[in-house]
Design a protein around this motif. Structure first.
Motif, PDB file in Angstrom:
ATOM      1  N   ALA A 101       0.828  -1.208   0.000  1.00 33.53           N
ATOM      2  CA  ALA A 101       0.000   0.000   0.000  1.00 33.53           C
ATOM      3  C   ALA A 101       0.860   1.255   0.000  1.00 33.53           C
ATOM      4  O   ALA A 101       0.538   2.239  -0.672  1.00 33.53           O
ATOM      5  CB  ALA A 101      -0.940   0.006   1.201  1.00 33.53           C
ATOM      6  N   ALA A 120       2.373   1.725  -3.443  1.00 37.68           N
ATOM      7  CA  ALA A 120       1.327   2.236  -4.342  1.00 37.68           C
ATOM      8  C   ALA A 120       1.097   3.732  -4.116  1.00 37.68           C
ATOM      9  O   ALA A 120       0.938   4.494  -5.072  1.00 37.68           O
ATOM     10  CB  ALA A 120       0.033   1.446  -4.150  1.00 37.68           C
ATOM     11  N   PHE A 121       1.084   4.160  -2.856  1.00 36.93           N
ATOM     12  CA  PHE A 121       0.892   5.564  -2.507  1.00 36.93           C
ATOM     13  C   PHE A 121       1.986   6.429  -3.112  1.00 36.93           C
ATOM     14  O   PHE A 121       1.719   7.421  -3.794  1.00 36.93           O
ATOM     15  CB  PHE A 121       0.858   5.706  -0.985  1.00 36.93           C
ATOM     16  N   GLU A 158       1.878   6.554  -6.915  1.00 38.94           N
ATOM     17  CA  GLU A 158       0.852   7.488  -7.380  1.00 38.94           C
ATOM     18  C   GLU A 158       1.319   8.934  -7.228  1.00 38.94           C
ATOM     19  O   GLU A 158       0.982   9.790  -8.040  1.00 38.94           O
ATOM     20  CB  GLU A 158      -0.459   7.265  -6.635  1.00 38.94           C
ATOM     21  N   HIS A 190      -5.746   6.305  -2.285  1.00 36.78           N
ATOM     22  CA  HIS A 190      -4.710   5.535  -1.591  1.00 36.78           C
ATOM     23  C   HIS A 190      -4.684   5.857  -0.097  1.00 36.78           C
ATOM     24  O   HIS A 190      -3.715   5.552   0.593  1.00 36.78           O
ATOM     25  CB  HIS A 190      -3.343   5.807  -2.225  1.00 36.78           C
TER      26      HIS A 190
END
Length: 146
Positions: free
Chosen positions: A18, A21-22, A25, A111
């Protein structure tokens, strides 16, 4: 002897996927992933029996990097409180210069990003904000204006 560079900032996280991914992004690139363990890790960090997964994130075209670490052993110790306010002693945020602060906030919300205040204007120079990401990480954003 002079310092050569600041290599990276390390952040211990609970959910590595996670958090990757944050920051992906946000615009960072995943440079690589590895599992860290062994006598050299124990000796350099000062903990016994280290086993952790790391992801190295880099700023595209720039020198800045974040090392995200998810500890399996010894277990990570939760912060107290879990989501400390921005004026807590110690390392508390990482700031990024961005082109479009509103766009970045909109892309990070799915996110889990939450604004801590609101987007503020500093004179005719910058738009600024703080937001909280995965695991309570505080990220500051700055957009140059004018």
């Amino acid at each position: 002897m002079a310092i050569q560079r600041m290599d990276n900032v390390g952040i211990v996280v609970e959910d590595l996927a996670a958090t990757v991914a944050f920051f992906t992004e946000l615009g960072m690139e995943l440079e690589g992933e590895a599992q860290i363990e062994g006598p050299w890790a124990d000796q350099s960090v000062g903990l016994a029996g280290i086993r952790c997964d790391i992801a190295m994130m880099r700023v595209p075209g720039g020198p800045g990097r974040l090392e995200l670490a998810r500890y399996h052993t010894p277990a990570a110790i939760p912060a107290d409180p879990q989501s400390p306010p921005p004026n807590t002693l110690g390392l508390h945020r990482v700031m990024f210069a961005v082109d479009d602060i509103a766009d970045v906030i909109a892309r990070l919300r799915p996110h889990g990003a939450e604004l801590l205040g609101e987007v503020a204007r500093f004179q005719d120079s910058y738009l600024l904000c703080y937001l909280r990401g995965p695991g309570g990480i505080i990220v500051a954003l700055a957009q140059e204006i004018g």
